[in-house]
Write a protein that holds these residues in place. Structure first.
Motif, PDB file in Angstrom:
ATOM      1  N   GLY A  97       0.821  -1.217   0.000  1.00  0.00           N
ATOM      2  CA  GLY A  97       0.000   0.000   0.000  1.00  0.00           C
ATOM      3  C   GLY A  97       0.846   1.254   0.000  1.00  0.00           C
ATOM      4  N   ILE A  98       1.925   1.229   0.780  1.00  0.00           N
ATOM      5  CA  ILE A  98       2.816   2.393   0.843  1.00  0.00           C
ATOM      6  C   ILE A  98       3.535   2.576  -0.496  1.00  0.00           C
ATOM      7  CG2 ILE A  98       4.942   3.301   1.897  1.00  0.00           C
ATOM      8  CD1 ILE A  98       4.057   2.002   4.517  1.00  0.00           C
ATOM      9  N   MET A  99       3.961   1.462  -1.081  1.00  0.00           N
ATOM     10  CA  MET A  99       4.751   1.563  -2.314  1.00  0.00           C
ATOM     11  C   MET A  99       3.886   1.682  -3.558  1.00  0.00           C
ATOM     12  SD  MET A  99       7.521  -1.309  -1.175  1.00  0.00           S
ATOM     13  CE  MET A  99       8.390  -1.458  -2.702  1.00  0.00           C
ATOM     14  N   GLY A 100       2.567   1.532  -3.424  1.00  0.00           N
ATOM     15  CA  GLY A 100       1.673   1.715  -4.562  1.00  0.00           C
ATOM     16  C   GLY A 100       1.768   0.619  -5.605  1.00  0.00           C
ATOM     17  N   VAL A 101       2.042  -0.592  -5.181  1.00  0.00           N
ATOM     18  CA  VAL A 101       2.136  -1.717  -6.125  1.00  0.00           C
ATOM     19  C   VAL A 101       1.280  -2.872  -5.624  1.00  0.00           C
ATOM     20  CG1 VAL A 101       4.422  -1.155  -6.998  1.00  0.00           C
ATOM     21  CG2 VAL A 101       4.202  -2.529  -4.933  1.00  0.00           C
ATOM     22  N   GLY A 102       1.138  -3.908  -6.453  1.00  0.00           N
ATOM     23  CA  GLY A 102       0.336  -5.059  -6.052  1.00  0.00           C
ATOM     24  C   GLY A 102       0.972  -5.860  -4.936  1.00  0.00           C
ATOM     25  N   GLY A 103       2.297  -5.881  -4.914  1.00  0.00           N
ATOM     26  CA  GLY A 103       3.000  -6.540  -3.823  1.00  0.00           C
ATOM     27  C   GLY A 103       3.461  -7.947  -4.112  1.00  0.00           C
ATOM     28  N   GLY A 104       3.319  -8.404  -5.357  1.00  0.00           N
ATOM     29  CA  GLY A 104       3.715  -9.774  -5.686  1.00  0.00           C
ATOM     30  C   GLY A 104       5.188 -10.038  -5.437  1.00  0.00           C
ATOM     31  N   PHE A 105       6.028  -9.049  -5.737  1.00  0.00           N
ATOM     32  CA  PHE A 105       7.466  -9.283  -5.579  1.00  0.00           C
ATOM     33  C   PHE A 105       7.887  -9.293  -4.110  1.00  0.00           C
ATOM     34  CE2 PHE A 105       6.959  -4.756  -5.805  1.00  0.00           C
ATOM     35  CZ  PHE A 105       7.916  -4.224  -4.973  1.00  0.00           C
ATOM     36  N   ILE A 106       6.979  -8.894  -3.219  1.00  0.00           N
ATOM     37  CA  ILE A 106       7.253  -9.050  -1.780  1.00  0.00           C
ATOM     38  C   ILE A 106       6.604 -10.349  -1.298  1.00  0.00           C
ATOM     39  CG2 ILE A 106       7.124  -7.934   0.499  1.00  0.00           C
ATOM     40  CD1 ILE A 106       6.403  -5.340  -0.928  1.00  0.00           C
ATOM     41  N   MET A 107       5.385 -10.593  -1.839  1.00  0.00           N
ATOM     42  CA  MET A 107       4.604 -11.728  -1.345  1.00  0.00           C
ATOM     43  C   MET A 107       5.228 -13.076  -1.720  1.00  0.00           C
ATOM     44  SD  MET A 107       1.890 -12.346   0.435  1.00  0.00           S
ATOM     45  CE  MET A 107       0.538 -11.179   0.353  1.00  0.00           C
ATOM     46  N   VAL A 108       5.740 -13.186  -2.948  1.00  0.00           N
ATOM     47  CA  VAL A 108       6.294 -14.492  -3.374  1.00  0.00           C
ATOM     48  C   VAL A 108       7.475 -14.909  -2.483  1.00  0.00           C
ATOM     49  CG1 VAL A 108       7.457 -15.736  -5.243  1.00  0.00           C
ATOM     50  CG2 VAL A 108       5.419 -14.397  -5.731  1.00  0.00           C
TER      51      VAL A 108
END
Lengths: 92, 357
Positions: B198-209
């Motif tokens: 949310g802070i970075m404004g992205v979907g977050g897949g590259f953190i979630m995987v």
């Protein structure tokens, strides 16, 4: 009816549906109806634009996703669970 | 060239738009990331204003993720139950992240704060992913040198082993993934990743995987499929929000979804020909390249007027990163095909391709 025949029929149906969606999007783009919908966001009809955008992406994703699977099935690519030895045993 | 009526006076090269969609689709299908972190800067390079790039990118992520999730579902790589639990937590976290973002915006520090957080997160995740993957690849290389057929069982990371042994009821068993873990741990991970996304404004897949692989202990491919599944919903939420703000050019997203649908198939199918360690190495390289691009962008922000050079450098690194990633994925696919046909391939590549397809 064989599975291959069924896949072919499904592929034909999905291709037609996909074609219709693409034709519709190009039509609305060229007649600038997309622009008109974009301008609805400033009015009370903005929710229609939201629903349209969401619906278009959903329908396109579903149709293309199903179509691609049918294509790979038809060309004989056997889709099954990939056995990744290092990963599979990694959960022991 | 194509002109979108929503963007008067801006001509976009349609071939490059198709390339961006296709390339991001391959990465999305292969590494399970939504791809927004690549598509957004690419769209800015093509001439989209930043707000339109973000909104249109998210609309594309939604359509593209549906296509990718379909393919991974067919491959048996989606744990729907786990995906839904993560989604609930991630959505809550994203809302908090957006609120934190708004607070920093009100304080006039939004660019510096977002970029600094992004750099820290990217470097930590990218470095750990690379370190672990290279170490794992070294083990596989040594096994091959000794002539052993099968690689040794990869132990789940010590973090995931510890977390799976924690018993805070209710403990959930995820049959598809083959793990039993406390609901609260999954919720905490989903929430934390959601806040960062949310802070970075992205979907977050590259953190979630990486989080699913290293913290939860999921196999790489299950993490990829499950993440794509949950991204469909979070991107839909983002698409709604950005459409309401007038940031989505739907026809541009439409063109890119069609292009990426072909790329996603290729990316997802390549996962059958490579080992999980390959996915992690390529994801790690992509994340680190993106971190370099973000550092350059931060320099640009801090330097103010003299930022043009750094902005261009940042965009270039990001765009080249996408190109490099595609080359690596295609290269692995070719090497794997040759290996299966009994051809000789370099020894160091053997540990990256699967012998099981």
């Amino acid at each position: 009816m064989s599975k291959r025949k069924k896949d072919a029929i499904w592929l034909a149906v999905l291709s037609v549906a996909c074609g219709l969606v693409i034709w519709h999007a190009i039509c609305w783009y060229s007649t600038e109806f997309h622009l008109e919908m974009f301008q609805w966001l400033q009015t009370g009809r903005g929710y229609l634009t939201v629903l349209y955008n969401l619906g278009l992406m959903l329908v396109l994703g579903l149709l293309l996703g199903s179509m691609m699977i049918k294509i790979t099935d038809l060309i004989g690519y056997k889709v099954d669970k990939a056995e990744q030895v290092d990963d599979k045993k990694g959960r022991q | 060239m194509i002109t979108f009526p929503e963007l008067p006076g801006v001509d976009i090269n349609i071939l490059l738009l198709v390339f961006v969609g296709f390339g991001a689709g391959i990465l999305s299908g292969f590494a399970g990331v939504g791809g927004a972190f690549i598509v957004t800067p690419a769209l800015i390079i093509l001439g989209f204003p930043a707000n339109f790039a973000v909104g249109t990118g998210l609309a594309w992520v939604m359509g593209s993720s549906i296509v990718g999730a379909f393919r991974h579902k067919k491959l048996g790589n989606v744990d729907v139950k786990l995906g839904l639990v993560i989604l609930v937590a991630a959505m809550g976290g994203m809302e908090i992240g957006v609120r934190i973002l708004n607070l920093t915006r009100d304080a006039g520090l939004v660019d510096e704060a977002v970029l600094s957080i992004a750099i820290c997160v990217l470097i930590i995740i990218g470095s750990y992913t690379m370190w672990e993957s290279i170490r794992r690849k070294g083990q596989l290389d040594r096994m091959l040198e000794k002539g052993q057929e099968l690689p040794p069982p990869m132990r789940a990371s010590s973090i995931s082993q510890k977390l799976q042994s924690v018993s805070i009821p209710p403990n959930l068993h995820f049959t598809r993934s083959g793990i039993t873990i406390s609901l609260w741990i999954i919720l905490a991970i989903g929430f934390f990743v959601g806040v960062l996304a949310g802070i970075m404004g992205v979907g977050g897949g590259f953190i979630m995987v990486p989080a699913l692989v290293y913290v939860v202990g999921l196999p790489s491919f299950m993490a990829v499929g499950t993440d794509l599944f949950q991204i469909v919903f979070s991107a839909a939420y983002g698409c709604i929000r950005h459409t309401m703000s007038g940031n989505v050019i739907i026809f541009a997203a439409f063109i890119m979804v069609i292009a990426s649908s072909i790329g996603v198939q290729f990316g997802a199918l390549v996962t059958r020909y490579v080992r999980g360690v390959s996915v992690r190495i390529i994801l790690g390289i992509t994340i680190l390249l993106f971190a370099v691009g973000t550092i350059l962008k931060l320099f640009g922000v801090l330097l103010g007027e003299a930022s043009a050079l750094f902005d261009v450098a940042s965009m270039t690194v990001t765009f080249c990163g996408l190109g490099l990633t595609l080359i690596m994925i295609v290269g692995l696919f070719i090497a794997s095909s040759l290996y299966h046909r009994g051809r000789q391939i370099p020894t160091w590549v053997k540990s990256l391709v699967s012998k099981t397809t």
